[in-house]
Design a protein around this motif. Structure first.
Motif, mmCIF file in Angstrom:
data_model
loop_
_atom_site.group_PDB
_atom_site.id
_atom_site.type_symbol
_atom_site.label_atom_id
_atom_site.label_comp_id
_atom_site.label_asym_id
_atom_site.label_seq_id
_atom_site.Cartn_x
_atom_site.Cartn_y
_atom_site.Cartn_z
ATOM 1 N N TRP A 77 0.739 -1.025 -0.001
ATOM 2 C CA TRP A 77 0.084 -0.010 -0.066
ATOM 3 C C TRP A 77 0.883 1.276 0.151
ATOM 4 O O TRP A 77 0.418 2.346 -0.549
ATOM 5 C CB TRP A 77 -0.986 -0.011 1.305
ATOM 6 C CG TRP A 77 -2.018 -0.849 0.854
ATOM 7 C CD1 TRP A 77 -2.414 -2.132 1.681
ATOM 8 C CD2 TRP A 77 -3.190 -1.017 -0.051
ATOM 9 N NE1 TRP A 77 -3.425 -2.701 1.135
ATOM 10 C CE2 TRP A 77 -3.847 -2.001 -0.185
ATOM 11 C CE3 TRP A 77 -3.457 0.198 -1.028
ATOM 12 C CZ2 TRP A 77 -4.892 -2.283 -0.890
ATOM 13 C CZ3 TRP A 77 -4.459 0.103 -1.830
ATOM 14 C CH2 TRP A 77 -5.378 -1.377 -1.952
ATOM 15 N N LEU A 78 2.211 1.182 0.783
ATOM 16 C CA LEU A 78 2.907 2.369 0.517
ATOM 17 C C LEU A 78 3.215 2.701 -0.681
ATOM 18 O O LEU A 78 3.491 3.892 -1.072
ATOM 19 C CB LEU A 78 4.006 2.177 1.573
ATOM 20 C CG LEU A 78 5.029 3.397 1.599
ATOM 21 C CD1 LEU A 78 4.547 4.538 2.137
ATOM 22 C CD2 LEU A 78 6.364 2.968 2.606
ATOM 23 N N MET A 79 3.706 1.508 -1.417
ATOM 24 C CA MET A 79 4.435 1.647 -2.729
ATOM 25 C C MET A 79 3.076 2.038 -3.727
ATOM 26 O O MET A 79 3.355 3.052 -4.548
ATOM 27 C CB MET A 79 4.925 0.183 -3.588
ATOM 28 C CG MET A 79 5.226 0.408 -4.800
ATOM 29 S SD MET A 79 5.569 -1.410 -5.592
ATOM 30 C CE MET A 79 3.797 -1.994 -5.507
ATOM 31 N N PHE A 80 2.064 1.603 -3.624
ATOM 32 C CA PHE A 80 0.724 2.257 -4.497
ATOM 33 C C PHE A 80 0.596 3.462 -3.965
ATOM 34 O O PHE A 80 0.431 4.271 -4.971
ATOM 35 C CB PHE A 80 -0.617 1.346 -3.772
ATOM 36 C CG PHE A 80 -1.614 1.363 -4.695
ATOM 37 C CD1 PHE A 80 -1.746 0.772 -5.886
ATOM 38 C CD2 PHE A 80 -2.796 2.042 -4.323
ATOM 39 C CE1 PHE A 80 -2.761 0.761 -6.761
ATOM 40 C CE2 PHE A 80 -3.853 2.043 -5.027
ATOM 41 C CZ PHE A 80 -3.959 1.652 -6.134
ATOM 42 N N PHE A 81 0.768 4.013 -2.885
ATOM 43 C CA PHE A 81 0.551 5.341 -2.303
ATOM 44 C C PHE A 81 1.598 6.440 -3.062
ATOM 45 O O PHE A 81 1.082 7.540 -3.845
ATOM 46 C CB PHE A 81 0.418 5.693 -1.111
ATOM 47 C CG PHE A 81 0.487 7.156 -0.797
ATOM 48 C CD1 PHE A 81 -0.662 7.910 -0.800
ATOM 49 C CD2 PHE A 81 1.643 7.642 -0.078
ATOM 50 C CE1 PHE A 81 -0.697 9.297 -0.376
ATOM 51 C CE2 PHE A 81 1.617 8.951 0.172
ATOM 52 C CZ PHE A 81 0.379 9.697 0.062
ATOM 53 N N LEU A 82 2.912 5.825 -2.924
ATOM 54 C CA LEU A 82 3.934 6.564 -3.488
ATOM 55 C C LEU A 82 3.697 6.653 -5.054
ATOM 56 O O LEU A 82 4.255 7.819 -5.483
ATOM 57 C CB LEU A 82 5.449 6.149 -3.221
ATOM 58 C CG LEU A 82 5.467 6.236 -1.655
ATOM 59 C CD1 LEU A 82 6.797 5.791 -1.231
ATOM 60 C CD2 LEU A 82 5.453 7.670 -1.197
ATOM 61 N N GLY B 134 1.338 6.712 -6.997
ATOM 62 C CA GLY B 134 0.203 7.580 -7.248
ATOM 63 C C GLY B 134 0.612 9.175 -6.939
ATOM 64 O O GLY B 134 0.262 9.940 -7.998
ATOM 65 N N PHE B 135 1.370 9.236 -5.713
ATOM 66 C CA PHE B 135 1.630 10.657 -5.698
ATOM 67 C C PHE B 135 2.871 11.189 -6.446
ATOM 68 O O PHE B 135 2.678 12.134 -6.712
ATOM 69 C CB PHE B 135 2.154 10.323 -4.047
ATOM 70 C CG PHE B 135 2.561 11.892 -3.345
ATOM 71 C CD1 PHE B 135 1.387 12.855 -3.171
ATOM 72 C CD2 PHE B 135 4.064 12.278 -3.414
ATOM 73 C CE1 PHE B 135 1.896 14.198 -2.702
ATOM 74 C CE2 PHE B 135 4.320 13.666 -2.959
ATOM 75 C CZ PHE B 135 3.004 14.382 -2.665
ATOM 76 N N VAL B 136 3.708 10.445 -6.527
ATOM 77 C CA VAL B 136 4.875 10.907 -7.592
ATOM 78 C C VAL B 136 4.281 11.250 -8.973
ATOM 79 O O VAL B 136 4.822 12.230 -9.387
ATOM 80 C CB VAL B 136 5.899 9.771 -7.591
ATOM 81 C CG1 VAL B 136 6.992 9.914 -8.598
ATOM 82 C CG2 VAL B 136 6.817 9.697 -6.048
ATOM 83 N N SER B 137 3.460 10.401 -9.480
ATOM 84 C CA SER B 137 3.120 10.672 -10.754
ATOM 85 C C SER B 137 2.066 11.680 -10.921
ATOM 86 O O SER B 137 2.088 12.696 -11.789
ATOM 87 C CB SER B 137 2.266 9.226 -11.400
ATOM 88 O OG SER B 137 1.068 9.225 -10.501
ATOM 89 N N TYR B 138 1.314 12.078 -9.917
ATOM 90 C CA TYR B 138 0.441 13.236 -9.781
ATOM 91 C C TYR B 138 1.158 14.598 -9.478
ATOM 92 O O TYR B 138 1.056 15.576 -10.333
ATOM 93 C CB TYR B 138 -0.457 13.133 -8.562
ATOM 94 C CG TYR B 138 -1.222 14.340 -8.167
ATOM 95 C CD1 TYR B 138 -2.235 14.750 -8.897
ATOM 96 C CD2 TYR B 138 -0.905 15.261 -7.129
ATOM 97 C CE1 TYR B 138 -3.100 15.838 -8.774
ATOM 98 C CE2 TYR B 138 -1.800 16.375 -6.861
ATOM 99 C CZ TYR B 138 -2.788 16.782 -7.656
ATOM 100 O OH TYR B 138 -3.479 17.826 -7.399
#
Length: 54
Positions: free
Chosen positions: A22-27, A29-33
């Motif tokens: 979930w941390l990888m999933f969040f990061l 998404g956040f980095v691409s945003y």
């Protein structure tokens, strides 16, 4: 059969694996945003500068 400490070790492994996922999933998404927003802002600045110089 498994003993209790092996069961706890397995649960700890699953917990760490799930948190990591979930941390990888969040990061991701956040980095691409963040990269997309920075690119869009740079594009708008370049467009405004070009319009200003004309």
């Amino acid at each position: 059969m498994f003993e209790f400490h092996q069961y706890l070790g397995f649960l700890l492994f699953l917990t760490v694996l799930t948190i990591g996922f979930w941390l990888m999933f969040f990061l991701v998404g956040f980095v691409s945003y963040w990269v997309g927003g920075a690119t869009w802002e740079a594009y708008k600045e370049k467009k405004a500068k070009k319009k200003e110089s004309l």
